[in-house]
Design a protein around this motif. Sequence first.
Motif, PDB file in Angstrom:
ATOM      1  N   PRO A 154      25.356 -23.280  14.050  1.00  0.00           N
ATOM      2  CA  PRO A 154      25.605 -24.592  13.448  1.00  0.00           C
ATOM      3  C   PRO A 154      25.451 -24.538  11.924  1.00  0.00           C
ATOM      4  O   PRO A 154      24.714 -23.700  11.392  1.00  0.00           O
ATOM      5  CB  PRO A 154      24.519 -25.475  14.070  1.00  0.00           C
ATOM      6  CG  PRO A 154      24.126 -24.770  15.318  1.00  0.00           C
ATOM      7  CD  PRO A 154      24.275 -23.318  15.043  1.00  0.00           C
ATOM      8  N   TYR A 171      21.440 -17.567  21.159  1.00  0.00           N
ATOM      9  CA  TYR A 171      22.361 -18.702  21.155  1.00  0.00           C
ATOM     10  C   TYR A 171      23.228 -18.721  22.412  1.00  0.00           C
ATOM     11  O   TYR A 171      24.353 -19.183  22.395  1.00  0.00           O
ATOM     12  CB  TYR A 171      23.231 -18.662  19.890  1.00  0.00           C
ATOM     13  CG  TYR A 171      23.840 -20.001  19.505  1.00  0.00           C
ATOM     14  CD1 TYR A 171      23.027 -21.100  19.241  1.00  0.00           C
ATOM     15  CD2 TYR A 171      25.216 -20.152  19.389  1.00  0.00           C
ATOM     16  CE1 TYR A 171      23.573 -22.323  18.893  1.00  0.00           C
ATOM     17  CE2 TYR A 171      25.778 -21.371  19.032  1.00  0.00           C
ATOM     18  CZ  TYR A 171      24.952 -22.447  18.785  1.00  0.00           C
ATOM     19  OH  TYR A 171      25.497 -23.667  18.435  1.00  0.00           O
ATOM     20  N   ALA A 183      29.979 -23.759  20.487  1.00  0.00           N
ATOM     21  CA  ALA A 183      28.619 -24.218  20.194  1.00  0.00           C
ATOM     22  C   ALA A 183      27.863 -24.214  21.516  1.00  0.00           C
ATOM     23  O   ALA A 183      28.441 -24.443  22.576  1.00  0.00           O
ATOM     24  CB  ALA A 183      28.622 -25.616  19.580  1.00  0.00           C
ATOM     25  N   THR A 186      22.418 -26.704  23.680  1.00  0.00           N
ATOM     26  CA  THR A 186      21.170 -26.134  23.165  1.00  0.00           C
ATOM     27  C   THR A 186      19.921 -26.515  23.956  1.00  0.00           C
ATOM     28  O   THR A 186      18.948 -25.763  23.941  1.00  0.00           O
ATOM     29  CB  THR A 186      20.983 -26.505  21.677  1.00  0.00           C
ATOM     30  OG1 THR A 186      21.082 -27.932  21.527  1.00  0.00           O
ATOM     31  CG2 THR A 186      22.057 -25.852  20.842  1.00  0.00           C
ATOM     32  N   SER A 339      19.367 -27.219  16.914  1.00  0.00           N
ATOM     33  CA  SER A 339      19.778 -26.294  17.977  1.00  0.00           C
ATOM     34  C   SER A 339      18.704 -25.320  18.415  1.00  0.00           C
ATOM     35  O   SER A 339      18.579 -25.019  19.604  1.00  0.00           O
ATOM     36  CB  SER A 339      21.022 -25.527  17.522  1.00  0.00           C
ATOM     37  OG  SER A 339      22.119 -26.402  17.376  1.00  0.00           O
TER      38      SER A 339
END
Length: 348
Positions: A154, A171, A183, A186, A339
């Motif tokens: 991010p 991630y 993305a 999270t 995140s």
Amino acid sequence: MKLSDFDFHLPEELIATRPAKPRPAARLLLAEGEAIRDLHVADLVDIFRPGDRLVLNNTKVIPARLTGQRQRQSAQGPVVAKVEITLLEPTAAGGWRALAKPLRKLAAGEVIVFSDQLSAEVVQKGETEVELRFNLAGDDFDAALAEAGQMPLPPYIAAKRAPDAQDRDDYQTVFARHSGAVAAPTASLHFDADLLAALRARGVEFTEVTLHVGAGTFLPVKVEDVTTHRMHAEWGEVTEAAAAAINATKAAGGRVIPVGTTALRLIESAGRGGQMQAWRGTTDIFIYPGFRFQIADALMTNFHLPKSTLLMLVSALMGKDRMMRVYDHAIRHGYRFFSYGDASLLIP
């Protein structure tokens, strides 16, 4: 309903740039009704009840950040220039929508070389993005992208440090299965295999759905009247089996608790008359105060940006004033945000 209603001051030092290790060691703020408790993610084993069902987003983040070189001819001869690409989503024609930096110097027909194996032609250029056609497809493309790409951290993390090899694990959720996100979901990053096993032993049940999180999740709201904001569209799927399992839990009096706002947005998109339906397609659902939830009974999520659509979503679930008190508590007690930050469990 004004955008300024969802603003708050966040000290810079509370923005997490690395996750807690091990994953369940992250802190957990439990907001149940008016009460607030300061716990850790590992304590979920004592919070959830037998018969509760957690809804997990099994999307897999691709290494969507690429650095390449474009070559063009000039009066002085060939010129090589650096180009940074962030993949957004595949197109129906087999290409990819992408952000490019610098965008203005690219032209249709140019080729960008990312590695010995991977290159892409610029099919067309718009005002804010480009469409690319890669030289590889299928498993060959996935392998070359894994070699050449970096995880798309991010903006608020990328501004503080560059992505590195550790982010390929950090991630990504431990139950990531279907590639397509740029993305991560999270809240799910807090789970490891041991915590999942302990929850199963407790009698907690799990259902997986898929929502490919797009880069639009980080786009700011630019209108003061938030009800006029238009959400980005993201592709998702709820299978027949997933819908049936969620409906069975509701019928038995169990709680349906999505892990993350992406899972929540998907199941609320697929809900009809208080029942889950099998569903496949794109959703641009925007959840803000006044929304009537059909499926979700609670939500596990991280702490979100000021003025963000995700802060509006949790305010719809808990009430705006209540949510701002929760965030005030989190800031005063040093919870880590965004995140790679800590988690909250929100039970209306």
